[in-house]
Motif scaffolding. Sequence first.
Motif, PDB file in Angstrom:
ATOM      1  N   GLY A 158      -3.628 -14.156   2.094  1.00 58.46           N
ATOM      2  CA  GLY A 158      -4.516 -14.612   3.156  1.00 58.46           C
ATOM      3  C   GLY A 158      -4.490 -13.735   4.385  1.00 58.46           C
ATOM      4  O   GLY A 158      -5.411 -13.759   5.194  1.00 58.46           O
ATOM      5  N   SER A 159      -3.437 -12.941   4.544  1.00 58.41           N
ATOM      6  CA  SER A 159      -3.317 -12.073   5.719  1.00 58.41           C
ATOM      7  C   SER A 159      -3.956 -10.715   5.497  1.00 58.41           C
ATOM      8  O   SER A 159      -4.070  -9.926   6.432  1.00 58.41           O
ATOM      9  N   TYR A 160      -4.344 -10.436   4.260  1.00 59.52           N
ATOM     10  CA  TYR A 160      -4.944  -9.129   3.981  1.00 59.52           C
ATOM     11  C   TYR A 160      -6.345  -9.092   4.563  1.00 59.52           C
ATOM     12  O   TYR A 160      -7.174  -9.957   4.301  1.00 59.52           O
ATOM     13  N   GLY A 161      -6.599  -8.104   5.375  1.00 54.79           N
ATOM     14  CA  GLY A 161      -7.902  -7.973   6.010  1.00 54.79           C
ATOM     15  C   GLY A 161      -7.985  -6.627   6.694  1.00 54.79           C
ATOM     16  O   GLY A 161      -7.166  -5.738   6.437  1.00 54.79           O
ATOM     17  N   PRO A 162      -8.956  -6.444   7.578  1.00 57.49           N
ATOM     18  CA  PRO A 162      -9.100  -5.156   8.263  1.00 57.49           C
ATOM     19  C   PRO A 162      -7.818  -4.736   8.963  1.00 57.49           C
ATOM     20  O   PRO A 162      -7.222  -5.504   9.708  1.00 57.49           O
ATOM     21  N   GLY A 163      -7.396  -3.533   8.698  1.00 59.69           N
ATOM     22  CA  GLY A 163      -6.213  -3.008   9.362  1.00 59.69           C
ATOM     23  C   GLY A 163      -4.905  -3.591   8.874  1.00 59.69           C
ATOM     24  O   GLY A 163      -3.872  -3.422   9.511  1.00 59.69           O
ATOM     25  N   ALA A 164      -4.929  -4.290   7.742  1.00 64.43           N
ATOM     26  CA  ALA A 164      -3.722  -4.986   7.295  1.00 64.43           C
ATOM     27  C   ALA A 164      -2.950  -4.197   6.247  1.00 64.43           C
ATOM     28  O   ALA A 164      -2.416  -4.759   5.301  1.00 64.43           O
ATOM     29  N   GLY A 165      -2.883  -2.889   6.431  1.00 65.05           N
ATOM     30  CA  GLY A 165      -2.050  -2.095   5.540  1.00 65.05           C
ATOM     31  C   GLY A 165      -0.600  -2.522   5.600  1.00 65.05           C
ATOM     32  O   GLY A 165       0.148  -2.357   4.630  1.00 65.05           O
ATOM     33  N   VAL A 166      -0.198  -3.113   6.743  1.00 64.39           N
ATOM     34  CA  VAL A 166       1.179  -3.594   6.862  1.00 64.39           C
ATOM     35  C   VAL A 166       1.451  -4.717   5.865  1.00 64.39           C
ATOM     36  O   VAL A 166       2.592  -4.925   5.453  1.00 64.39           O
ATOM     37  N   VAL A 167       0.411  -5.451   5.476  1.00 61.38           N
ATOM     38  CA  VAL A 167       0.593  -6.491   4.462  1.00 61.38           C
ATOM     39  C   VAL A 167       0.964  -5.848   3.129  1.00 61.38           C
ATOM     40  O   VAL A 167       1.844  -6.331   2.410  1.00 61.38           O
ATOM     41  N   LEU A 168       0.306  -4.752   2.802  1.00 62.08           N
ATOM     42  CA  LEU A 168       0.632  -4.041   1.559  1.00 62.08           C
ATOM     43  C   LEU A 168       2.064  -3.510   1.611  1.00 62.08           C
ATOM     44  O   LEU A 168       2.777  -3.528   0.605  1.00 62.08           O
ATOM     45  N   ASP A 169       2.483  -3.045   2.784  1.00 62.08           N
ATOM     46  CA  ASP A 169       3.868  -2.583   2.924  1.00 62.08           C
ATOM     47  C   ASP A 169       4.844  -3.734   2.679  1.00 62.08           C
ATOM     48  O   ASP A 169       5.892  -3.557   2.047  1.00 62.08           O
ATOM     49  N   ALA A 170       4.491  -4.915   3.201  1.00 59.47           N
ATOM     50  CA  ALA A 170       5.358  -6.079   3.006  1.00 59.47           C
ATOM     51  C   ALA A 170       5.420  -6.458   1.530  1.00 59.47           C
ATOM     52  O   ALA A 170       6.486  -6.780   1.000  1.00 59.47           O
ATOM     53  N   ILE A 171       4.276  -6.411   0.859  1.00 55.56           N
ATOM     54  CA  ILE A 171       4.241  -6.725  -0.571  1.00 55.56           C
ATOM     55  C   ILE A 171       5.132  -5.757  -1.343  1.00 55.56           C
ATOM     56  O   ILE A 171       5.855  -6.138  -2.265  1.00 55.56           O
ATOM     57  N   ALA A 172       5.091  -4.493  -0.939  1.00 55.13           N
ATOM     58  CA  ALA A 172       5.877  -3.477  -1.642  1.00 55.13           C
ATOM     59  C   ALA A 172       7.368  -3.629  -1.385  1.00 55.13           C
ATOM     60  O   ALA A 172       8.188  -3.384  -2.277  1.00 55.13           O
ATOM     61  N   SER A 173       7.733  -4.043  -0.174  1.00 52.54           N
ATOM     62  CA  SER A 173       9.152  -4.023   0.197  1.00 52.54           C
ATOM     63  C   SER A 173       9.876  -5.337  -0.065  1.00 52.54           C
ATOM     64  O   SER A 173      11.096  -5.342  -0.230  1.00 52.54           O
ATOM     65  N   LEU A 174       9.157  -6.444  -0.096  1.00 53.53           N
ATOM     66  CA  LEU A 174       9.825  -7.729  -0.292  1.00 53.53           C
ATOM     67  C   LEU A 174      10.304  -7.894  -1.733  1.00 53.53           C
ATOM     68  O   LEU A 174       9.623  -7.463  -2.670  1.00 53.53           O
ATOM     69  N   PRO A 175      11.449  -8.535  -1.930  1.00 50.04           N
ATOM     70  CA  PRO A 175      11.957  -8.768  -3.292  1.00 50.04           C
ATOM     71  C   PRO A 175      11.240  -9.945  -3.958  1.00 50.04           C
ATOM     72  O   PRO A 175      11.799 -11.024  -4.138  1.00 50.04           O
ATOM     73  N   LEU A 176       9.984  -9.729  -4.329  1.00 46.46           N
ATOM     74  CA  LEU A 176       9.153 -10.783  -4.910  1.00 46.46           C
ATOM     75  C   LEU A 176       9.241 -10.743  -6.430  1.00 46.46           C
ATOM     76  O   LEU A 176       9.343  -9.666  -7.024  1.00 46.46           O
ATOM     77  N   ASP A 177       9.162 -11.897  -7.059  1.00 49.12           N
ATOM     78  CA  ASP A 177       9.162 -11.909  -8.520  1.00 49.12           C
ATOM     79  C   ASP A 177       7.756 -11.595  -9.041  1.00 49.12           C
ATOM     80  O   ASP A 177       6.774 -11.590  -8.292  1.00 49.12           O
ATOM     81  N   ASP A 178       7.656 -11.332 -10.335  1.00 48.37           N
ATOM     82  CA  ASP A 178       6.382 -10.904 -10.927  1.00 48.37           C
ATOM     83  C   ASP A 178       5.292 -11.961 -10.761  1.00 48.37           C
ATOM     84  O   ASP A 178       4.128 -11.630 -10.513  1.00 48.37           O
ATOM     85  N   ARG A 179       5.662 -13.216 -10.895  1.00 47.11           N
ATOM     86  CA  ARG A 179       4.667 -14.285 -10.781  1.00 47.11           C
ATOM     87  C   ARG A 179       4.079 -14.331  -9.366  1.00 47.11           C
ATOM     88  O   ARG A 179       2.867 -14.514  -9.191  1.00 47.11           O
TER      89      ARG A 179
END
Length: 380
Positions: A158-179
């Motif tokens: 929901g936070s992904y939007g204009p200028g939200a490349g930082v959201v992609l960085d968070a997705i990449a760096s957080l220890p999230l499971d596959d689901r």
Amino acid sequence: MSFITVVLFSGVFSMLSFNIASDGFVYTNGEDRLQSALSALLVMRPGAGRSAVDAHLDIIETELASRKGAAWRQIAETLLLFDRREHIQHHITVRIVDIALDTADDDTANAIIQTCAEWVAADDKPGVFSGQLLARAADSPWRERLARHPDIAELLSGSYGPGAGVVLDAIASLPLDDRTRDRIALGIVERNPRSGSVPTILLPFFSDASLDLLRNLVATSGNDVAELHFAAASVLAHRGDEAILPVLRRLYEQAVNLSLRTGRSFLRGYILKIELQNPPERLIEYIASTEHATHADLRMWAIHRAVERGFPAEMVREAILQHAAAVESQRVVLAPDRDRQGMVDWSLQQVKAAGVDVGALTPDDLPSIALPERSREHHH
């Protein structure tokens, strides 16, 4: 922060003591220093000096370190009043969250992350602010706690939007499971139907069930090029999904007939990506060919995709070398004028960079072809 203590006497027994901050803001002994600092920051507007902002942030940091959760509850209430559309208010809010996370104990970290989650969920224009909040939390000592937040998939998508490349960085760096990654990627795609491409980082995250949902999005939106769910089509094209080819070909003809240049360009790209993967060996054939010698984008994608699909790096290397040799031998035909020669040179540079990126080439390969500046900086 330095203070000048001033003591005023009124008679022998009457005395009032107060402090004047170096920025001129007055704190009386009976006044809550934290609230005073927050109030001062609340009214700051563009042009406020950095030292003035930092002086108040120093007070906030001190109070957070000593009063923990109680201080954060007080801060959170005041931050609701900040106008985050103002750049300085936006900046101050993110700075305060950053400080709070760095000084938090276990319980306070829970409260801060929950508050940030509530702000993000309430943000009717997701993008830079909500993305930066989550990025701060993702880069804090409490990143694993954020990753386990029950609404993390919805918050990030929901936070992904204009200028939200930082959201992609968070997705990449957080220890999230596959689901969770799958839910995030699907949420971003579903929310952005008019996006002609999807961030590369998301492409590996889709489960088979999510791909089925994307096929349905393409099928149900495939009667009119103006209604097509482009983001879903982009993901499926990257995967080489032949099931959507009939829809794409029909809409491509429609876009050509209606002179819809942008839609036509995206659709043609999707069709080519699918055709080049069926069978997969066509990727290697295309890389080695001189097709689109003046436009590098599709060949760069093919190089990365070939490696993703398991083709040996040596095979990809040979295909790139064949392409470069063929282009040079046919340069007169492929680039009959100076403009096209420049386009060929640029394309070869991009192709070499893609080969280096995937490990199929080294920077010393194809010495007559210079690496683009960004690639030289990255690989040296």
